[in-house]
Write a protein that holds these residues in place. Sequence first.
Motif, short mmCIF file in Angstrom:
data_model
loop_
_atom_site.label_atom_id
_atom_site.label_comp_id
_atom_site.label_asym_id
_atom_site.label_seq_id
_atom_site.Cartn_x
_atom_site.Cartn_y
_atom_site.Cartn_z
N GLU A 109 6.86 23.23 6.04
CA GLU A 109 7.22 23.34 7.47
C GLU A 109 6.89 25.00 7.97
O GLU A 109 6.34 25.22 8.93
CB GLU A 109 8.50 23.00 7.83
CG GLU A 109 8.47 21.30 7.68
CD GLU A 109 9.95 21.01 8.06
OE1 GLU A 109 10.19 20.37 9.37
OE2 GLU A 109 10.76 20.90 7.24
N ILE B 132 3.40 26.09 7.90
CA ILE B 132 2.50 25.71 9.04
C ILE B 132 3.13 26.53 10.24
O ILE B 132 2.19 26.72 11.12
CB ILE B 132 2.80 23.91 9.43
CG1 ILE B 132 1.97 23.39 8.36
CG2 ILE B 132 2.28 23.68 10.89
CD1 ILE B 132 2.10 21.78 8.34
N GLU C 95 -0.98 16.32 3.51
CA GLU C 95 -0.26 16.82 4.78
C GLU C 95 -1.07 17.10 5.81
O GLU C 95 -1.85 17.89 5.80
CB GLU C 95 0.33 18.02 4.19
CG GLU C 95 0.90 19.02 5.64
CD GLU C 95 2.09 18.25 6.19
OE1 GLU C 95 1.55 18.02 7.47
OE2 GLU C 95 3.06 18.06 5.93
N HIS D 267 -0.89 18.13 8.88
CA HIS D 267 -0.84 18.94 9.96
C HIS D 267 -1.56 20.10 9.51
O HIS D 267 -2.20 20.82 10.61
CB HIS D 267 0.62 19.19 10.28
CG HIS D 267 1.16 18.00 10.80
ND1 HIS D 267 0.95 17.27 11.93
CD2 HIS D 267 2.22 17.07 10.28
CE1 HIS D 267 1.76 16.33 12.10
NE2 HIS D 267 2.20 15.99 11.24
N ASN E 224 -5.20 19.32 10.43
CA ASN E 224 -5.34 19.39 11.98
C ASN E 224 -5.17 20.54 12.55
O ASN E 224 -5.90 20.94 13.38
CB ASN E 224 -4.30 18.36 12.57
CG ASN E 224 -4.18 18.36 14.09
OD1 ASN E 224 -5.22 17.81 14.61
ND2 ASN E 224 -3.22 18.83 14.74
N ALA E 225 -4.38 21.48 11.99
CA ALA E 225 -3.97 22.56 12.60
C ALA E 225 -5.19 23.50 12.56
O ALA E 225 -5.87 24.48 13.47
CB ALA E 225 -2.98 23.41 11.97
N TYR F 54 -8.14 22.09 14.70
CA TYR F 54 -8.00 22.20 16.08
C TYR F 54 -8.29 23.85 16.46
O TYR F 54 -8.93 24.00 17.58
CB TYR F 54 -6.50 21.96 16.60
CG TYR F 54 -6.67 22.39 17.86
CD1 TYR F 54 -6.84 21.45 18.78
CD2 TYR F 54 -5.60 23.42 18.16
CE1 TYR F 54 -6.60 21.66 20.42
CE2 TYR F 54 -5.41 23.94 19.67
CZ TYR F 54 -5.96 23.04 20.59
OH TYR F 54 -5.54 23.45 21.97
N ALA G 86 -7.50 14.79 8.93
CA ALA G 86 -5.96 14.62 9.49
C ALA G 86 -5.76 13.20 10.32
O ALA G 86 -4.78 12.59 9.85
CB ALA G 86 -5.86 15.56 10.42
N SER H 123 -2.99 10.43 8.82
CA SER H 123 -1.99 10.06 10.10
C SER H 123 -3.01 9.42 11.20
O SER H 123 -3.02 10.19 12.20
CB SER H 123 -1.19 11.11 10.35
OG SER H 123 -0.25 10.66 11.21
N ASP I 207 -1.19 9.38 14.86
CA ASP I 207 -0.48 10.57 15.64
C ASP I 207 -1.34 11.21 16.90
O ASP I 207 -2.67 11.16 16.68
CB ASP I 207 -0.62 11.55 14.59
CG ASP I 207 0.08 12.88 15.23
OD1 ASP I 207 0.24 13.24 16.15
OD2 ASP I 207 0.79 13.55 14.25
N ILE J 238 -2.97 14.61 16.79
CA ILE J 238 -4.07 14.71 15.99
C ILE J 238 -5.29 14.17 16.78
O ILE J 238 -6.52 14.61 16.77
CB ILE J 238 -4.17 13.95 14.54
CG1 ILE J 238 -2.98 14.83 13.70
CG2 ILE J 238 -5.18 13.81 13.93
CD1 ILE J 238 -2.53 14.26 12.46
N SER K 85 -6.63 16.50 19.19
CA SER K 85 -7.51 17.63 18.67
C SER K 85 -8.91 16.89 18.21
O SER K 85 -9.99 17.72 18.42
CB SER K 85 -7.18 17.83 16.94
OG SER K 85 -5.87 18.56 17.29
#
Length: 577
Positions: free
Chosen positions: A429, A432, A461, A463, A466-467, A470, A489, A493, A496, A499, A502
């Motif tokens: 966490e 990210i 993971e 995110h 995705n991060a 994106y 991503a 998931s 989500d 996501i 994105s």
Amino acid sequence: MMTCMKFWFRLAVLSSCFAGAWAQSATSSADTPKKPSALDAVLFYQILLGELNVREGSAGSGFSIMLDAARKTRDPALFQRAVDIALQARSGEAALQAAQTWKKELPQALEPNRYILQILLALNRIEEAGHALTSSLNELPLSEQTAAIISVPGVFGRVQDKILAATVVEKALQKALTQPQTTASAWTTIGRMRRDAGQIPQAVEAAVKGHGADPQAQGPLVLSLSLISNASSTLKPMLDAAMKKEASAPLRLGYVRSLIGLQLIPDALAQLSLLNNKFPDFADGWLVHGLLLFENNRSLDATKSLETYIQLTAQSKDTEQLVGRVEALVALSKMAQRQGQIEKAKFWLTQMPANADPLKLASRQADLLTQQGQLEQARMTLAQVKTNTAEQALKKNLAQSLWLRENGLAPEAYLLVKNALTTSPNNAELQIELALICEKLKKYEEMETLLRQLMLSNPKEPHAFNALGYSLADRNLRLDEARQLINKAVELSPQDPFIQDSLGWVAFRQGEHLQALQILRAAYKIRPDAEIAAHLGEVLWTIGQTQEATAIWREGLQLKADNETLQETLKRLKIKP
């Protein structure tokens, strides 16, 4: 040594999970013949000698003497003592011998069945344990078999070879499958075992057969809830039909949660309406309904549901309902704030339980203070929250960083998170959060390094993928790579909505406007959010649907007027919706 330790660990676990479920069955009057009023001198001496041997460390001799005394008297207490001596001496084979002798001498006794099954499982003799299970069930009164069958997955839960365990149990339950009173519970147990072994199609088949055998039984339906994400086309119609009948309130709520997990929000809302109508005093139904309506921007209906929950739990001391009150009050406060009712928003916070999470309360207060322009006070409100554990400190750091990042103080957020990572360097966490701060500060190389390290250390993971995907899409860079990252991503998931946002945005960047529109519409329907509104509106504007684009942007402003992405989009396109 390791084999011995593993045996005792397995036996301890099996004993604890098994004893409670079968206790009633094990205390039949047939187990205990009347004891003689007095022991003769020779027998008394024999028992005493056995105990003395045990105390002096000669457990083997003590066991033999005690088992011999048990045979002579046919006394269940002495048989049990012989088993206990063997267990204390960590001799599984001797314990099994004593239990089997007990059963041979007292065929009507039920208690030795429990010991035999436990010991065989601890010795990892799974197929023999299956035979013991069959015998145990067959000897139980039919009225007690259902409870015993339901306990079986827990009894076999520590077996390493899950597929073998499931196969053995299914074979042991063949007779139970032919008896109307036990068919549904037998199929439920088989389904649970197959599910835990990763044999999903067989588990689904068992759930369907169990429900077909007894449509009123809860077990097959509860099993179906745990499987619906793997077989929604098969199980959802069955569950829908069951919900039209006399299903219990907890089961209905479990189905709602499954529907939410599948992002079938309209279906979940419809089921919640039925739940509230059928069980108006079931508080948890009102809470979930209100929170789901809140997330879908239906403030009026959400307020009514959450106020009902607050009323129903006004006198409750239940821990879970106190947590629910906090969630309800936070949502009510947010909705009042959205509507510009600041005093009403503050009022809801004054109703917080005394043991409410102080960070959650402080975050809400800081948000209200920020909207009123009292930035320094908002910042201090978060800073003054006291923490007692490492987990609380982590949550506080994240809350502070989010506030700093969203209020133009990204450099300070960067220092805060960097410092937090010195004590928790591997926390996903924090990593990210630092990556998001780096993007805001245009430290793109550091951001990408952080996210790629996280992908390696936490490949599941979503995110992190995705991060980075994106960020590349938003900067219109390496779009093919961005799409690969976002697709990964989505794979991790799939439900989500952020996501999916994105994915829609990278499709738009690649010129696939109609595909982007379809993806973003679906994401916005699942989760009305200001940032998704910004992207959906821009796609609509680009393809000439300007009226709908303006309407979506207005909704986004109502959701969060200061959303940075939405504000930047409107400024760039020179739009004033």
